[in-house]
Scaffold this motif. Structure first.
Motif, PDB file in Angstrom:
ATOM      1  N   LEU A 134       0.244  -6.008  -7.220  1.00  0.00           N
ATOM      2  CA  LEU A 134      -0.374  -6.139  -8.546  1.00  0.00           C
ATOM      3  C   LEU A 134      -1.895  -6.027  -8.435  1.00  0.00           C
ATOM      4  O   LEU A 134      -2.540  -5.407  -9.277  1.00  0.00           O
ATOM      5  CB  LEU A 134       0.032  -7.473  -9.176  1.00  0.00           C
ATOM      6  CG  LEU A 134       1.506  -7.550  -9.584  1.00  0.00           C
ATOM      7  CD1 LEU A 134       1.913  -8.992  -9.865  1.00  0.00           C
ATOM      8  CD2 LEU A 134       1.802  -6.670 -10.809  1.00  0.00           C
ATOM      9  N   LYS A 135      -2.440  -6.606  -7.386  1.00  0.00           N
ATOM     10  CA  LYS A 135      -3.882  -6.493  -7.140  1.00  0.00           C
ATOM     11  C   LYS A 135      -4.286  -5.019  -6.994  1.00  0.00           C
ATOM     12  O   LYS A 135      -5.374  -4.618  -7.415  1.00  0.00           O
ATOM     13  CB  LYS A 135      -4.223  -7.269  -5.869  1.00  0.00           C
ATOM     14  CG  LYS A 135      -5.623  -7.073  -5.370  1.00  0.00           C
ATOM     15  CD  LYS A 135      -6.414  -8.347  -5.407  1.00  0.00           C
ATOM     16  CE  LYS A 135      -7.846  -8.115  -5.034  1.00  0.00           C
ATOM     17  NZ  LYS A 135      -8.726  -9.175  -5.457  1.00  0.00           N
ATOM     18  N   LEU A 136      -3.412  -4.231  -6.372  1.00  0.00           N
ATOM     19  CA  LEU A 136      -3.675  -2.803  -6.178  1.00  0.00           C
ATOM     20  C   LEU A 136      -3.364  -1.979  -7.426  1.00  0.00           C
ATOM     21  O   LEU A 136      -3.490  -0.756  -7.411  1.00  0.00           O
ATOM     22  CB  LEU A 136      -2.841  -2.269  -5.002  1.00  0.00           C
ATOM     23  CG  LEU A 136      -3.153  -2.862  -3.628  1.00  0.00           C
ATOM     24  CD1 LEU A 136      -2.140  -2.367  -2.588  1.00  0.00           C
ATOM     25  CD2 LEU A 136      -4.568  -2.502  -3.190  1.00  0.00           C
ATOM     26  N   SER A 191       3.975 -12.794  -1.912  1.00  0.00           N
ATOM     27  CA  SER A 191       2.726 -12.235  -1.361  1.00  0.00           C
ATOM     28  C   SER A 191       2.698 -10.723  -1.517  1.00  0.00           C
ATOM     29  O   SER A 191       1.654 -10.141  -1.845  1.00  0.00           O
ATOM     30  CB  SER A 191       2.551 -12.639   0.113  1.00  0.00           C
ATOM     31  OG  SER A 191       3.375 -11.876   0.966  1.00  0.00           O
ATOM     32  N   GLY A 225       2.532 -10.483 -14.666  1.00  0.00           N
ATOM     33  CA  GLY A 225       2.421  -9.064 -14.365  1.00  0.00           C
ATOM     34  C   GLY A 225       3.688  -8.479 -13.788  1.00  0.00           C
ATOM     35  O   GLY A 225       3.850  -7.252 -13.757  1.00  0.00           O
ATOM     36  N   HIS A 256       0.824  -1.214   0.000  1.00  0.00           N
ATOM     37  CA  HIS A 256       0.000   0.000   0.000  1.00  0.00           C
ATOM     38  C   HIS A 256       0.859   1.265   0.000  1.00  0.00           C
ATOM     39  O   HIS A 256       0.480   2.277  -0.595  1.00  0.00           O
ATOM     40  CB  HIS A 256      -0.935   0.027   1.213  1.00  0.00           C
ATOM     41  CG  HIS A 256      -2.242  -0.655   0.959  1.00  0.00           C
ATOM     42  ND1 HIS A 256      -3.197  -0.127   0.130  1.00  0.00           N
ATOM     43  CD2 HIS A 256      -2.750  -1.815   1.408  1.00  0.00           C
ATOM     44  CE1 HIS A 256      -4.246  -0.942   0.095  1.00  0.00           C
ATOM     45  NE2 HIS A 256      -3.996  -1.979   0.858  1.00  0.00           N
ATOM     46  N   ALA A 295       2.079  -9.932  -5.196  1.00  0.00           N
ATOM     47  CA  ALA A 295       0.699 -10.235  -5.594  1.00  0.00           C
ATOM     48  C   ALA A 295      -0.266  -9.154  -5.110  1.00  0.00           C
ATOM     49  O   ALA A 295      -1.149  -8.710  -5.857  1.00  0.00           O
ATOM     50  CB  ALA A 295       0.290 -11.612  -5.053  1.00  0.00           C
ATOM     51  N   ILE A 296      -0.098  -8.719  -3.870  1.00  0.00           N
ATOM     52  CA  ILE A 296      -0.984  -7.660  -3.348  1.00  0.00           C
ATOM     53  C   ILE A 296      -0.753  -6.358  -4.135  1.00  0.00           C
ATOM     54  O   ILE A 296      -1.706  -5.662  -4.495  1.00  0.00           O
ATOM     55  CB  ILE A 296      -0.735  -7.423  -1.843  1.00  0.00           C
ATOM     56  CG1 ILE A 296      -1.165  -8.633  -1.028  1.00  0.00           C
ATOM     57  CG2 ILE A 296      -1.449  -6.153  -1.364  1.00  0.00           C
ATOM     58  CD1 ILE A 296      -2.662  -8.845  -0.943  1.00  0.00           C
TER      59      ILE A 296
END
Lengths: 159, 159, 159, 159
Positions: free
Chosen positions: D119-121, D113, D136, D97, D116-117
């Motif tokens: 890329l999710k954001l 992890s 990604g 974040h 991945a977070i």
């Protein structure tokens, strides 16, 4: 019924927007988890999460949803219990900590993050219908295999 | 039995080292919560938490413990379900988010932090046998009053 | 300038909507913290947080804001560094962990929760212009006293 | 020096036990980040984290370590600022974040992890000397390429 106290906790993780053939798989996993007397954990939202919870509910089982937002209203209606956390994606880490083992169905980055943390914690992770690959995730092809394998690996971990 | 779905969640917060007259009070609160068909949430450890969970268990109710550490082994044995979070004191904030209302029994700084966050979130908090004071915490003197008042205030909040 | 590495971290906690006479107090605390060479931590938003950060900035000091939301845009413009956490109120617990000592100015439930967690962690907390009371919070009446006292207590804690 | 306020935040994520040829790469990335005037974020511990922070420090840059434990003493000595969180692996989500973009060097499940977070954001992630693959993550082969590419992608994201 597994004769143990406390119960085994199996998280079903996966896409909140899963559709098509994924959903019957998630439903069957929920059914299998309930039949073995394990508790189903999930992220509490839609797609794989709600369909697995529905499977568990329809087999008389218990599911607990750990929600990313602050509002219980966002929980899917099939959960036995729902816990809003307001932690956003950090609730993924909670699921990895609270589960004894995890079954990933479909899913993308959020699911990968949960699987990675769980593997880091030494917990077994089984994958079914996932398009991604992560070393250490045991791939299976049926719902019954998924639940059989995760329970077997959880026992080996001495939970 | 409260005829609603989903259930009402009442957190019982308080000292992990409570002793003496505090414990029967915690036990009775657990009993009352179970009798009303509400789910008891707590921090999962000892003292007020374990005694309230025991009260709920002995009345046939359900309790969920949200643990600060990473290990389910630390849970008290009276919980129906336990969720290790590994978030330390940040799990107090989770309890405030997951509860519809909170009953504080005894307790010190950790309990005050939970009560303060819950009040910030607009949730009702009732206090019993607490030595601290926090504006907005409604003080009562019996276990039954505590559960009556928290359920009444939860309803007013429209949960 | 405190001649030490790493620096001392002092959190300034308090109301995001503080007005009137509170703000000059927050500004002076920021100035004092900067003059002593300490790092100012805060929650990154408005009111006491932004005014203290402005005070630190205008004295050439460093401030770090730990934001509750996911977006750096929400940070006040006086921070040297800002860290969005998306943890909501759980970021209060982070501030308590990251600070060596805390100064509370005004504030309500959020501020009380931070002070309570800090006290639980054994960290010194000083209060100025607060309307609430919490055992263990040392009350002072001027900005200079607040910074003097917190630095003195931090030293005693052996930070 | 990037002429912008606030600064760009680049996280360097990777193995805490990295050795051999990985470390000079991490060091160079720290150097490059500092030279461009960006702030280096990391998890605050050893291996890739400490070596990148050392690189930044030796180039006159700023690094901030977001620690999983409760204790500032666990921070590596090259950080400009350290923030103990006591959130365990959940601090990985914080790093995702707080960063505008991430560079992964080596690393295993924890690093995956975080990637991945991020890329999710929707945040850019660059990988260098990683043995794992995640869709990604843009793979590069030199430290300079890594920092060039992450800055270019951060600009496209409009940070």
């Amino acid at each position: 019924m597994i004769s143990r106290t406390p119960p085994v906790y199996i998280a079903v993780i996966g896409g909140s927007k899963a559709t098509g053939g994924i959903l019957p798989v998630a439903w069957q996993i929920g059914q299998e988890i309930a039949r073995r007397g394990a508790v189903l954990l999930c992220g509490g939202l839609g797609g794989v999460m709600s369909t697995a919870a529905r499977g568990a509910q329809e087999a008389g089982g218990v599911s607990i949803g750990i929600l990313p937002g602050p509002d219980r209203q966002d929980a899917n209606p099939y959960l036995t219990y729902s816990l809003p956390t307001n932690l956003g994606h950090a609730r993924n880490v909670l699921i990895a900590h609270s589960a004894d083992g995890l079954i990933a169905v479909d899913g993308e980055y959020g699911t990968i993050s949960e699987a990675a943390i769980a593997l880091k914690l030494g917990k077994p992770v089984v994958g079914l219908s996932v398009t991604w690959r992560l070393e250490g995730v045991a791939m299976v092809t049926t719902s019954q295999e998924a639940v059989d394998l995760i329970l077997q690996r959880i026992k080996k971990c001495g939970v």
